[in-house]
Design a protein around this motif. Structure first.
Motif, PDB file in Angstrom:
ATOM      1  N   LEU A  31     -41.048 -14.260 -96.799  1.00  0.00           N
ATOM      2  CA  LEU A  31     -41.846 -15.203 -96.010  1.00  0.00           C
ATOM      3  C   LEU A  31     -43.331 -14.978 -96.276  1.00  0.00           C
ATOM      4  O   LEU A  31     -43.737 -13.904 -96.719  1.00  0.00           O
ATOM      5  CB  LEU A  31     -41.598 -14.986 -94.504  1.00  0.00           C
ATOM      6  N   VAL A  32     -44.134 -15.992 -95.982  1.00  0.00           N
ATOM      7  CA  VAL A  32     -45.583 -15.804 -95.960  1.00  0.00           C
ATOM      8  C   VAL A  32     -45.977 -15.149 -94.634  1.00  0.00           C
ATOM      9  O   VAL A  32     -46.832 -14.271 -94.576  1.00  0.00           O
ATOM     10  CB  VAL A  32     -46.317 -17.152 -96.108  1.00  0.00           C
ATOM     11  N   ALA A  33     -45.296 -15.561 -93.556  1.00  0.00           N
ATOM     12  CA  ALA A  33     -45.725 -15.204 -92.200  1.00  0.00           C
ATOM     13  C   ALA A  33     -45.189 -13.852 -91.729  1.00  0.00           C
ATOM     14  O   ALA A  33     -45.582 -13.376 -90.673  1.00  0.00           O
ATOM     15  CB  ALA A  33     -45.280 -16.291 -91.218  1.00  0.00           C
ATOM     16  N   ASP A  34     -44.297 -13.242 -92.488  1.00  0.00           N
ATOM     17  CA  ASP A  34     -43.714 -11.973 -92.053  1.00  0.00           C
ATOM     18  C   ASP A  34     -43.239 -11.205 -93.279  1.00  0.00           C
ATOM     19  O   ASP A  34     -43.031 -11.780 -94.341  1.00  0.00           O
ATOM     20  CB  ASP A  34     -42.537 -12.234 -91.101  1.00  0.00           C
ATOM     21  N   ARG A  36     -40.479  -9.975 -94.534  1.00  0.00           N
ATOM     22  CA  ARG A  36     -39.035  -9.920 -94.699  1.00  0.00           C
ATOM     23  C   ARG A  36     -38.607 -11.083 -95.574  1.00  0.00           C
ATOM     24  O   ARG A  36     -39.390 -12.005 -95.823  1.00  0.00           O
ATOM     25  CB  ARG A  36     -38.320  -9.977 -93.343  1.00  0.00           C
ATOM     26  N   GLU A  42     -33.633 -21.218 -92.777  1.00  0.00           N
ATOM     27  CA  GLU A  42     -35.092 -21.373 -92.700  1.00  0.00           C
ATOM     28  C   GLU A  42     -35.612 -22.154 -93.908  1.00  0.00           C
ATOM     29  O   GLU A  42     -36.487 -23.025 -93.787  1.00  0.00           O
ATOM     30  CB  GLU A  42     -35.760 -19.997 -92.686  1.00  0.00           C
ATOM     31  N   TRP A  45     -34.745 -25.853 -93.600  1.00  0.00           N
ATOM     32  CA  TRP A  45     -35.655 -26.495 -92.651  1.00  0.00           C
ATOM     33  C   TRP A  45     -37.016 -26.760 -93.298  1.00  0.00           C
ATOM     34  O   TRP A  45     -37.592 -27.847 -93.148  1.00  0.00           O
ATOM     35  CB  TRP A  45     -35.838 -25.617 -91.395  1.00  0.00           C
ATOM     36  N   HIS A  46     -37.502 -25.779 -94.043  1.00  0.00           N
ATOM     37  CA  HIS A  46     -38.832 -25.916 -94.653  1.00  0.00           C
ATOM     38  C   HIS A  46     -38.843 -27.084 -95.654  1.00  0.00           C
ATOM     39  O   HIS A  46     -39.772 -27.896 -95.671  1.00  0.00           O
ATOM     40  CB  HIS A  46     -39.224 -24.604 -95.327  1.00  0.00           C
TER      41      HIS A  46
ATOM     42  N   ILE B  19     -46.817 -23.684 -91.444  1.00  0.00           N
ATOM     43  CA  ILE B  19     -45.626 -23.790 -90.596  1.00  0.00           C
ATOM     44  C   ILE B  19     -44.541 -22.784 -90.979  1.00  0.00           C
ATOM     45  O   ILE B  19     -43.530 -22.684 -90.293  1.00  0.00           O
ATOM     46  CB  ILE B  19     -45.044 -25.224 -90.560  1.00  0.00           C
ATOM     47  N   ASP B  20     -44.777 -22.006 -92.049  1.00  0.00           N
ATOM     48  CA  ASP B  20     -43.886 -20.873 -92.328  1.00  0.00           C
ATOM     49  C   ASP B  20     -43.769 -19.979 -91.085  1.00  0.00           C
ATOM     50  O   ASP B  20     -42.747 -19.328 -90.868  1.00  0.00           O
ATOM     51  CB  ASP B  20     -44.439 -20.075 -93.516  1.00  0.00           C
ATOM     52  N   LYS B  21     -44.831 -19.972 -90.264  1.00  0.00           N
ATOM     53  CA  LYS B  21     -44.849 -19.139 -89.050  1.00  0.00           C
ATOM     54  C   LYS B  21     -43.732 -19.485 -88.068  1.00  0.00           C
ATOM     55  O   LYS B  21     -43.387 -18.658 -87.220  1.00  0.00           O
ATOM     56  CB  LYS B  21     -46.206 -19.287 -88.332  1.00  0.00           C
ATOM     57  N   LEU B  22     -43.193 -20.713 -88.143  1.00  0.00           N
ATOM     58  CA  LEU B  22     -42.133 -21.068 -87.183  1.00  0.00           C
ATOM     59  C   LEU B  22     -40.923 -20.147 -87.344  1.00  0.00           C
ATOM     60  O   LEU B  22     -40.142 -19.953 -86.408  1.00  0.00           O
ATOM     61  CB  LEU B  22     -41.714 -22.542 -87.338  1.00  0.00           C
ATOM     62  N   LYS B  23     -40.780 -19.570 -88.551  1.00  0.00           N
ATOM     63  CA  LYS B  23     -39.656 -18.657 -88.822  1.00  0.00           C
ATOM     64  C   LYS B  23     -39.817 -17.330 -88.090  1.00  0.00           C
ATOM     65  O   LYS B  23     -38.883 -16.517 -88.081  1.00  0.00           O
ATOM     66  CB  LYS B  23     -39.553 -18.418 -90.332  1.00  0.00           C
ATOM     67  N   THR B  24     -40.981 -17.098 -87.510  1.00  0.00           N
ATOM     68  CA  THR B  24     -41.221 -15.836 -86.805  1.00  0.00           C
ATOM     69  C   THR B  24     -41.247 -16.031 -85.285  1.00  0.00           C
ATOM     70  O   THR B  24     -41.464 -15.063 -84.562  1.00  0.00           O
ATOM     71  CB  THR B  24     -42.561 -15.194 -87.243  1.00  0.00           C
TER      72      THR B  24
END
Ligand SMILES: [Ca+2]
Lengths: 207, 207
Positions: A31-34, A36, A42, A45-46, B19-24
């Motif tokens: 992920l970019v946001a985390d 893992r 996911e 959805w993206h 919106i990658d953040k929605l996965k977190t």
């Protein structure tokens, strides 16, 4: 399942509960946001969010709703077949046979009319003969590229993978959209400039 | 972002990466397929899969593609506003204000025409005045109910929550589909029979 539920609805609910498993199928991209790996649900959805945003770049006009349906279910068979890594040439050899068997098994959980419809959508995605399927496949290749670029290379750093390999695997983006294909090449070249993926012939970057 | 990318495309890509953040953003419901909480991206994908499968039960005919769009983006504002638990009455009081502010901030990342379009879809979902928005909301309440039922109660076991609370919060399912509403009540009653949620007035189950 409780008693007294009509068999059609019971079958639909069993399918809906079964595909919860897609949330446990891990991909290779981080992920970019985390910190893992991403999972298939996911990822799907993206892609579905990207379709209406980027549809204007399709070289052939696409039906947005139909394309969204294709991306939502394009990875469903991985519930049984697992994810096959884009740069794992060995696993990719029997990928089609494994995924066809998984599709037979999974879609059979649905009532017949819906099984036929879902299977046709999945076959359409795989065959990549319609503008919608080509655009869906382009999204499937562009999205991990965005994750990798925003992760200082991500899976591009797989030993043995070169800039030329990445360009070749990402060429399907340009087959659906010249503009998004050019954008993808720009990101890959910039990644190579920064040392995230070696130029063809160079030694793999250890970092 | 690399140089030379047209500003419109650059903005669209920034939104897609943001919106990658929605996965977190974690929800309270556990997966069926794994021993961990679900996140908003997985949840949104699951709803989008449910819409074409269950659309036939809508009391008012719905446009499936439009309903899929509503569920795909219904939780997007939680990128900034976070998830608000269905049974947390305190957090639910300022939920609307927090989510409106988040929507202003998030959709502004998109080019104006797409920002307006996405905001209108999100407003439509929230207002629940169209058949599509009512059905989307029904999916949003049915899906965690399926996860909870397949997890021996899941969040129904929250201290203080009774069968009557669950029935009340899930009544919106029946407002979109009498048949799915009846199915939901059947699951909740069966869960109460099994001791996963106390009947109104009874002591909370310690298990
Ligand atoms: Ca895949």
């Amino acid at each position: 399942q409780p008693d007294g539920v009509p068999e059609r609805l019971a079958a639909q609910i069993r399918f809906i509960v079964e595909i919860d498993k897609l949330k446990t199928v891990l991909r290779r991209s981080p992920l970019v946001a985390d910190d893992r790996l991403e999972n298939d649900a996911e990822h799907s959805w993206h892609l579905a969010m990207m379709v209406p945003i980027l549809a204007e770049y399709a070289d052939d006009p696409i039906d947005v709703g139909h394309t969204v349906e294709l991306v939502l279910l394009h990875d469903l068979v991985e519930v049984y077949a697992g994810d096959t890594f884009l740069y794992d040439d060995e696993a990719r050899q029997d990928q089609e046979a494994r995924e066809q068997a998984a599709a037979d098994r999974l879609f059979a959980l649905l009532p017949d009319d819906q099984a036929v419809r879902f299977r046709a959508l999945w076959d359409e995605f795989e065959a990549r003969q319609t503008p919608e399927a080509r655009f869906a496949k382009a999204m499937d290749r562009l999205q991990p590229l965005l994750l990798n670029f925003n992760n200082r290379g991500g899976t591009w750093r797989t030993p043995g993978v070169t800039e030329a390999d990445v360009l070749r695997r990402k060429a399907v983006i340009g087959e659906a959209s010249a503009e998004l294909g050019a954008y993808a090449r720009t990101l890959i070249h910039l990644g190579a400039d920064r040392g995230w993926v070696p130029r063809a012939g160079a030694e793999p970057d250890a970092g």
